[in-house]
Design an enzyme around this catalytic site. Structure first.
Site, PDB file in Angstrom:
ATOM      1  N   HIS A 121       0.773  -0.973   0.036  1.00 14.61           N
ATOM      2  CA  HIS A 121      -0.094  -0.025   0.129  1.00 14.61           C
ATOM      3  C   HIS A 121       0.814   1.365  -0.250  1.00 14.61           C
ATOM      4  O   HIS A 121       1.893   1.407   0.625  1.00 14.61           O
ATOM      5  CB  HIS A 121      -0.702  -0.050   1.310  1.00 14.61           C
ATOM      6  CG  HIS A 121      -1.922   0.948   1.506  1.00 14.61           C
ATOM      7  ND1 HIS A 121      -1.793   2.251   1.755  1.00 14.61           N
ATOM      8  CD2 HIS A 121      -3.022   0.677   1.365  1.00 14.61           C
ATOM      9  CE1 HIS A 121      -2.915   3.078   1.792  1.00 14.61           C
ATOM     10  NE2 HIS A 121      -3.893   1.894   1.634  1.00 14.61           N
ATOM     11  N   ASP A 198       2.845  -4.804   7.760  1.00 16.19           N
ATOM     12  CA  ASP A 198       1.748  -4.033   7.665  1.00 16.19           C
ATOM     13  C   ASP A 198       0.509  -5.339   7.689  1.00 16.19           C
ATOM     14  O   ASP A 198       0.244  -5.886   7.018  1.00 16.19           O
ATOM     15  CB  ASP A 198       1.800  -3.407   6.384  1.00 16.19           C
ATOM     16  CG  ASP A 198       0.364  -2.502   6.072  1.00 16.19           C
ATOM     17  OD1 ASP A 198      -0.536  -2.782   6.788  1.00 16.19           O
ATOM     18  OD2 ASP A 198       0.125  -1.840   4.863  1.00 16.19           O
ATOM     19  N   GLN A 201      -4.705  -5.673   6.414  1.00 17.93           N
ATOM     20  CA  GLN A 201      -5.525  -6.549   5.987  1.00 17.93           C
ATOM     21  C   GLN A 201      -5.827  -7.880   6.541  1.00 17.93           C
ATOM     22  O   GLN A 201      -6.650  -8.671   6.207  1.00 17.93           O
ATOM     23  CB  GLN A 201      -5.033  -6.544   4.496  1.00 17.93           C
ATOM     24  CG  GLN A 201      -5.304  -5.737   3.505  1.00 17.93           C
ATOM     25  CD  GLN A 201      -6.958  -5.158   3.548  1.00 17.93           C
ATOM     26  OE1 GLN A 201      -7.840  -6.004   3.334  1.00 17.93           O
ATOM     27  NE2 GLN A 201      -7.144  -3.679   3.389  1.00 17.93           N
ATOM     28  N   LYS A 224     -10.659  -1.682  10.194  1.00 13.13           N
ATOM     29  CA  LYS A 224     -10.867  -2.743   9.021  1.00 13.13           C
ATOM     30  C   LYS A 224     -11.044  -3.898   9.587  1.00 13.13           C
ATOM     31  O   LYS A 224     -11.191  -5.125   8.932  1.00 13.13           O
ATOM     32  CB  LYS A 224      -9.363  -2.945   8.369  1.00 13.13           C
ATOM     33  CG  LYS A 224      -8.829  -1.732   7.607  1.00 13.13           C
ATOM     34  CD  LYS A 224      -8.871  -1.742   6.140  1.00 13.13           C
ATOM     35  CE  LYS A 224      -8.275  -0.656   5.406  1.00 13.13           C
ATOM     36  NZ  LYS A 224      -7.075  -0.561   4.845  1.00 13.13           N
ATOM     37  N   CYS A 362      -4.631   2.470  -3.823  1.00  9.48           N
ATOM     38  CA  CYS A 362      -3.337   2.852  -3.291  1.00  9.48           C
ATOM     39  C   CYS A 362      -2.224   1.854  -3.525  1.00  9.48           C
ATOM     40  O   CYS A 362      -1.240   1.767  -2.484  1.00  9.48           O
ATOM     41  CB  CYS A 362      -3.606   2.999  -1.642  1.00  9.48           C
ATOM     42  SG  CYS A 362      -5.036   4.037  -1.209  1.00  9.48           S
TER      43      CYS A 362
HETATM   44  C1  LIG Z   1      -5.893   0.333   4.694  1.00  4.75           C
HETATM   45  C2  LIG Z   1      -4.549   0.092   4.550  1.00  4.75           C
HETATM   46  C3  LIG Z   1      -3.518   0.944   5.051  1.00  4.75           C
HETATM   47  C4  LIG Z   1      -3.923   1.975   5.378  1.00  4.75           C
HETATM   48  O1  LIG Z   1      -4.670   2.232   6.455  1.00  4.75           O
HETATM   49  P1  LIG Z   1      -5.268   3.574   7.076  1.00  4.75           P
HETATM   50  O2  LIG Z   1      -6.237   3.166   8.017  1.00  4.75           O
HETATM   51  O3  LIG Z   1      -5.940   4.100   5.832  1.00  4.75           O
HETATM   52  O4  LIG Z   1      -4.003   4.069   7.844  1.00  4.75           O
HETATM   53  C5  LIG Z   1      -2.313   0.391   4.811  1.00  4.75           C
HETATM   54  N1  LIG Z   1      -2.001  -0.897   4.438  1.00  4.75           N
HETATM   55  C6  LIG Z   1      -2.869  -1.733   3.983  1.00  4.75           C
HETATM   56  C7  LIG Z   1      -2.518  -3.095   3.416  1.00  4.75           C
HETATM   57  C8  LIG Z   1      -4.263  -1.400   3.973  1.00  4.75           C
HETATM   58  O5  LIG Z   1      -5.210  -2.439   3.651  1.00  4.75           O
END
Ligand SMILES: *Cc1c(COP(=O)(O)O)cnc(C)c1O
Length: 404
Positions: A121, A198, A201, A224, A362
């Site tokens: 992302h 990260d 997801q 999420k 993104c």
């Molecule tokens: C949504 C997402 C982000 C960003 O999260 P925010 O809540 O907008 O800061 C970063 N990485 C992944 C894989 C995402 O799905």
């Protein structure tokens, strides 16, 4: 087993109509919907014990502090972190990554190397590019393969004694790929690099044991995983967080302040300057409780069923191509039909009450890799049904007829 009819009762928004049709919400990878118990946690805070935390002697402040710190402990237990102070409340994944990136500005030198995967992302790319501009460190890319998995042989050959940090998502938001983070972490450690995963997801779908993984940093967002927007976490190992300079100066993050010298507070407060999103943190805890009441294993099994059902149905549409065919995937389907622009399909689906995301998600480097402007992305959650997938499939066929 999932009793989806009962679960849907927990989500007031699912009773909504959009363009005179019952809402079909398939944009869960952008944000998940919010159950009543999480909404109630926010309302309850403002209605009964709204007060600033960690500072008042009065009862309301004590109640708010207790609820906020209990939420931190729920999150710590959920992810099996060793200590509550290793869970830093942030405004979300993006903010958490920026805290680490800002801190490493003081710790990197020219010649240091950072590795980022090709399927990140933007929020796990841009802060590292900014860090490299400031420090003279070099950002290298772990390439991906056509099926939407990472090139693990290339990863191994990119790791050198100069590698300081590695950044990979646990699950790709654009493709659904579940990355083999266990082995990525082990490999990074063999050259002495630290690794940030990260988890934005993964957190709503996969059980994650931070201690077993031995991961250095892990970041995620509450919104999420059935929580509110504007709150997330940075997990870091104690010694690594202690070695990072603070991100912002202000109240809450100090031990003593004088004009001669200021000393910083201990973890987690060192990284929590100012009044945080108190209601959001407490509601994040409520979201974790809610997910436990259903069980992540049940959630994952049911979502896999939805993924396979939808993949089978959509694959039968002539000209439809799915991007991301990794053997291990979450319930995300990114697709295009022939040369039709994804935005046009998304617009027609919306007219039929079906919410999907269209565009680059993104993740422009992934779109560039496949040489496409974007995709239509349908992402499923445990409150979705096969009947809703049938509606999606019928609507996609209709859109194809109108546009081709
Ligand atoms: C949504 C997402 C982000 C960003 O999260 P925010 O809540 O907008 O800061 C970063 N990485 C992944 C894989 C995402 O799905």
């Amino acid at each position: 087993m999932i009793d989806v009819a009962r679960i849907r009762e927990d989500f007031p928004i699912l009773k909504r109509k959009v363009n005179n049709q019952p809402l079909v919400y398939f944009d869960n990878a952008a944000t998940s919907q919010t159950p009543t118990c999480v909404i109630d946690a926010i309302v309850d805070y403002y209605a009964r014990y709204n007060a600033n935390i960690h500072r008042g002697v009065h009862a309301l402040s004590q109640e708010a502090t207790d609820a906020y710190e209990q939420a931190r402990q729920k999150i710590q237990k959920h992810f099996n972190a060793l200590h509550p102070h290793e869970i830093i409340f942030t405004s979300g994944t993006t903010n958490a990554i920026n805290i680490v990136a800002a801190g490493y500005q003081a710790l990197l030198v020219p010649g240091d190397e950072l590795l980022v995967s090709a399927m990140e992302h933007h929020s796990n790319i841009v802060p590292w590019q900014m860090l490299c501009e400031k420090t003279g460190a070099k950002l290298k890319v772990i390439p991906m393969l056509p099926d939407g998995t990472l090139d693990l042989a290339a990863y191994k050959s990119l790791l050198t004694p100069n590698t300081r940090l590695v950044f990979v998502n646990h699950v790709s938001n654009a493709l659904g790929t579940i990355n083999p983070i266990e082995s990525l972490i082990v490999e990074a450690h063999t050259v002495g690099a630290k690794i940030l995963i990260d988890g934005a997801q993964a957190a709503p779908h996969i059980e994650t044991d931070l201690q077993a993984l031995d991961v250095d940093f892990y970041v995620t967002s509450a919104h999420k995983m059935c929580g509110p927007t504007g709150v997330g976490i940075l997990y870091g190992k104690t010694d690594l967080l202690n070695a990072l300079p603070p991100y912002q100066g202000g109240g809450e993050m100090i031990a003593t302040v004088s004009f001669e010298k200021t000393t910083y507070a201990d973890l987690p407060h060192k990284f929590e300057a100012g009044t945080p999103n108190i209601a959001g943190g407490i509601a994040f805890g409520a979201a974790i409780d809610y997910i436990h009441s259903i069980g992540l294993n049940h959630i994952a099994a049911y979502e896999q069923e939805l993924l396979h059902y939808a993949t089978d149905q959509l694959s039968q549409i002539p000209g439809l191509k799915i991007y991301g065919q990794a053997p291990h995937k979450t319930a995300v389907i990114s697709f295009n039909i022939g040369e039709i622009h994804p935005y046009d399909i998304g617009t027609i689906l919306d007219k039929m009450g079906i919410a999907v995301r269209t565009g680059q998600h993104c993740t422009q480097p992934i779109m560039d890799y496949y040489q496409i402007p974007g995709t239509v992305r349908a992402s499923f959650s445990f409150y979705n049904t096969k009947e809703e997938i049938d509606r999606l499939v019928a609507a996609v066929k209709k859109a194809q007829m109108m546009l081709e």
